[in-house]
Design a protein around this motif. Structure first.
Motif, PDB file in Angstrom:
ATOM      1  N   UNK A   1      44.867  38.008  33.999  1.00 61.17           N
ATOM      2  CA  UNK A   1      44.143  38.453  32.799  1.00 61.17           C
ATOM      3  C   UNK A   1      42.691  37.986  32.846  1.00 61.17           C
ATOM      4  N   UNK A   2      42.472  36.760  33.294  1.00 63.24           N
ATOM      5  CA  UNK A   2      41.107  36.237  33.411  1.00 63.24           C
ATOM      6  C   UNK A   2      40.314  37.056  34.424  1.00 63.24           C
ATOM      7  N   UNK A   3      40.923  37.336  35.573  1.00 64.75           N
ATOM      8  CA  UNK A   3      40.237  38.113  36.610  1.00 64.75           C
ATOM      9  C   UNK A   3      39.872  39.506  36.103  1.00 64.75           C
ATOM     10  N   UNK A   4      40.807  40.156  35.415  1.00 66.32           N
ATOM     11  CA  UNK A   4      40.554  41.493  34.858  1.00 66.32           C
ATOM     12  C   UNK A   4      39.421  41.430  33.847  1.00 66.32           C
ATOM     13  N   UNK A   5      39.411  40.409  33.002  1.00 60.52           N
ATOM     14  CA  UNK A   5      38.368  40.266  31.980  1.00 60.52           C
ATOM     15  C   UNK A   5      36.982  40.106  32.602  1.00 60.52           C
ATOM     16  N   UNK A   6      36.929  39.625  33.838  1.00 53.85           N
ATOM     17  CA  UNK A   6      35.648  39.450  34.521  1.00 53.85           C
ATOM     18  C   UNK A   6      35.370  40.557  35.530  1.00 53.85           C
ATOM     19  N   UNK A   7      36.125  41.645  35.442  1.00 56.56           N
ATOM     20  CA  UNK A   7      35.829  42.831  36.236  1.00 56.56           C
ATOM     21  C   UNK A   7      36.327  42.814  37.663  1.00 56.56           C
ATOM     22  N   UNK A   8      37.252  41.925  38.006  1.00 55.25           N
ATOM     23  CA  UNK A   8      37.764  41.891  39.375  1.00 55.25           C
ATOM     24  C   UNK A   8      38.514  43.182  39.687  1.00 55.25           C
ATOM     25  N   UNK A   9      38.389  43.657  40.920  1.00 52.22           N
ATOM     26  CA  UNK A   9      39.127  44.837  41.359  1.00 52.22           C
ATOM     27  C   UNK A   9      40.540  44.408  41.745  1.00 52.22           C
ATOM     28  N   UNK A  10      41.497  44.788  40.962  1.00 58.54           N
ATOM     29  CA  UNK A  10      42.888  44.430  41.219  1.00 58.54           C
ATOM     30  C   UNK A  10      43.496  45.481  42.136  1.00 58.54           C
ATOM     31  N   UNK A  11      44.036  45.055  43.268  1.00 59.17           N
ATOM     32  CA  UNK A  11      44.635  45.999  44.207  1.00 59.17           C
ATOM     33  C   UNK A  11      46.164  45.942  44.172  1.00 59.17           C
TER      34      UNK A  11
END
Length: 133
Positions: free
Chosen positions: A89-99
């Protein structure tokens, strides 16, 4: 005082400052050292997570390591985290590209994977690698 890690993945980036921002803000690493050259390139950075660390720097510094690495990559790095869903959730909130979204694996781990802006794959999961005996 905790023992320093014995193995530290080392990466080079075209945009090392952008990588540091994603790793610290998006993935929760702590920048323990960032050294910039006079031209603004990152000569060397150390980012800690738990008892592990990655080192990184800018491509184009002219150092021996930079010359040897050339245009190396992408690489994959695995990081143990306690709460995969919170970390995701933290990564998504900071715009990380989830693969790969958080997924329960048949070997008992829960993992997700993200790609940084330069193609490196960062895997985060509950698996705890064991040290050889």
């Amino acid at each position: 005082m905790a023992e320093a890690p014995h193995i530290c993945p080392t990466l080079t980036y075209e945009d090392a400052k952008g990588a540091i921002k994603l790793l610290t803000e998006g993935f929760g690493f702590t920048a323990s050292a960032v050294y910039e050259a006079e031209d603004g390139l990152v000569a060397h950075a150390e980012l800690a997570y738990g008892n592990g660390m990655v080192m990184l720097g800018s491509r184009g510094t002219g150092s021996e390591f930079d010359k040897l690495m050339g245009r190396a990559g992408p690489v994959g790095v695995f990081v143990h985290v306690d709460d995969v869903d919170e970390h995701h959730a933290r990564a998504v909130a900071h715009g990380a590209e989830i693969v790969m979204p958080p997924t329960d694996q048949e070997y008992g781990s829960r993992d997700y994977m993200a790609r940084d802006a330069e193609g490196n794959i960062w895997s985060f999961g509950t698996y705890t690698p064991g040290a050889p005996e």
